[in-house]
Design a protein around this motif. Structure first.
Motif, PDB file in Angstrom:
ATOM      1  N   GLN A 151      57.968 -41.536  35.144  1.00 20.75           N
ATOM      2  CA  GLN A 151      58.597 -40.452  34.384  1.00 20.75           C
ATOM      3  C   GLN A 151      59.943 -40.926  33.839  1.00 20.75           C
ATOM      4  O   GLN A 151      60.723 -41.569  34.539  1.00 20.75           O
ATOM      5  CB  GLN A 151      58.789 -39.253  35.306  1.00 20.75           C
ATOM      6  N   LYS A 152      60.213 -40.614  32.595  1.00 13.32           N
ATOM      7  CA  LYS A 152      61.512 -40.901  31.988  1.00 13.32           C
ATOM      8  C   LYS A 152      62.425 -39.709  32.260  1.00 13.32           C
ATOM      9  O   LYS A 152      62.097 -38.582  31.894  1.00 13.32           O
ATOM     10  CB  LYS A 152      61.377 -41.116  30.479  1.00 13.32           C
ATOM     11  N   LEU A 153      63.537 -39.963  32.897  1.00  7.93           N
ATOM     12  CA  LEU A 153      64.480 -38.900  33.235  1.00  7.93           C
ATOM     13  C   LEU A 153      65.708 -38.987  32.345  1.00  7.93           C
ATOM     14  O   LEU A 153      66.233 -40.075  32.097  1.00  7.93           O
ATOM     15  CB  LEU A 153      64.889 -38.993  34.703  1.00  7.93           C
ATOM     16  N   GLU A 154      66.164 -37.838  31.913  1.00  8.89           N
ATOM     17  CA  GLU A 154      67.336 -37.757  31.051  1.00  8.89           C
ATOM     18  C   GLU A 154      68.609 -37.905  31.884  1.00  8.89           C
ATOM     19  O   GLU A 154      68.730 -37.308  32.949  1.00  8.89           O
ATOM     20  CB  GLU A 154      67.333 -36.397  30.337  1.00  8.89           C
ATOM     21  N   THR A 155      69.538 -38.704  31.394  1.00  7.34           N
ATOM     22  CA  THR A 155      70.847 -38.808  32.020  1.00  7.34           C
ATOM     23  C   THR A 155      71.727 -37.714  31.427  1.00  7.34           C
ATOM     24  O   THR A 155      71.869 -37.623  30.208  1.00  7.34           O
ATOM     25  CB  THR A 155      71.478 -40.191  31.764  1.00  7.34           C
ATOM     26  N   ILE A 156      72.278 -36.882  32.295  1.00  9.07           N
ATOM     27  CA  ILE A 156      73.070 -35.742  31.834  1.00  9.07           C
ATOM     28  C   ILE A 156      74.536 -35.950  32.211  1.00  9.07           C
ATOM     29  O   ILE A 156      74.856 -36.238  33.359  1.00  9.07           O
ATOM     30  CB  ILE A 156      72.534 -34.430  32.439  1.00  9.07           C
ATOM     31  N   GLN A 157      75.401 -35.797  31.221  1.00  5.03           N
ATOM     32  CA  GLN A 157      76.845 -35.864  31.425  1.00  5.03           C
ATOM     33  C   GLN A 157      77.400 -34.449  31.383  1.00  5.03           C
ATOM     34  O   GLN A 157      77.101 -33.704  30.455  1.00  5.03           O
ATOM     35  CB  GLN A 157      77.510 -36.714  30.333  1.00  5.03           C
TER      36      GLN A 157
END
Length: 171
Positions: A151-157
Motif C-alpha cells: 500500500q502507498k501511504l501519504e505523508t502528511i505534514q
C-alpha cells in the motif's frame, strides 16, 4: 489542535450504528480546543480526545497493504504512523491499544482504509481544520506470510489547525 484556543463543533455521520461515545455525542460535540489538544466541554470537564465506537457497513479492503511478522509489528506501526502524521504521543496511544493483540501472531495482514473509511464515517468540523489526519487500520492475523501489493501511504505534514483521528478493526 488549533493554533489558538477555539470553540469547535464536531459531528459524525456513520453509515452504521454508534455503540459508544464519550463524552455523549448527542447532536454533536461542542468543545473548546486548545493548541495542546486538550478539549473542554461546557461544564468545564477536560478530555484528551473525543471517543466513538460503532458497527459500520465498511467492507474491509485488503487489495493492498502489508504482511508484517508479529515480532516486527511495533517497529512497523511506529514508522507508518509517523509517516501518516501522528505525533509520538498519538502513535503511542494507537500502538498500546493494538500491539498486545498483534505482536504474538506469526504475521499480521494490515491495510489502512483511507477514503473507504472516511466515506462511511463522515466528520463535520466547524471551523474547518487546515489539516485532517484520519487513520483507520484494518488487520487480520495470519499463520503464514502472504504476498500482498504494498500500500502507498501519504505523508502528511501538519499545518495550522489540525484534526487527528485514529482507529481500527480486525477480522
Amino acid at each position: 489542535y488549533p493554533t489558538q484556543k477555539t470553540d469547535v463543533f464536531v459531528n459524525l455521520k456513520l453509515d452504521g450504528e454508534l455503540t459508544c461515545t464519550y463524552p455523549a455525542i448527542n447532536d454533536g460535540w461542542n468543545v473548546t480546543a486548545e493548541p495542546n489538544g486538550v478539549l473542554t466541554d461546557k461544564n468545564g470537564r477536560k478530555y484528551n480526545y473525543l471517543f466513538w465506537e460503532g458497527k459500520d457497513y465498511l467492507e474491509n479492503n485488503f487489495s493492498t497493504g502489508f504482511c508484517v511478522a508479529g515480532k516486527d509489528t511495533q517497529k512497523f506501526l511506529e514508522e507508518v504512523l509517523n509517516k501518516q502524521g501522528l505525533s509520538d504521543q498519538e502513535a503511542d496511544d494507537f500502538i498500546t491499544y493494538w500491539l498486545p493483540k498483534m505482536e504474538n501472531n506469526p504475521y499480521n495482514i494490515i491495510s489502512f482504509q483511507g477514503k473507504n473509511f472516511t466515506d462511511k464515517a463522515v466528520l463535520n468540523v466547524v471551523p474547518k481544520p487546515d489539516t485532517v489526519i484520519r487513520i483507520f487500520m484494518i488487520w487480520k492475523p495470519s499463520n503464514e506470510k502472504i504476498e500482498i501489493p504494498e500500500q502507498k501511504l501519504e505523508t502528511i505534514q501538519r499545518k495550522g489547525f489540525t484534526l487527528v483521528e485514529w482507529g481500527g478493526s480486525f477480522e
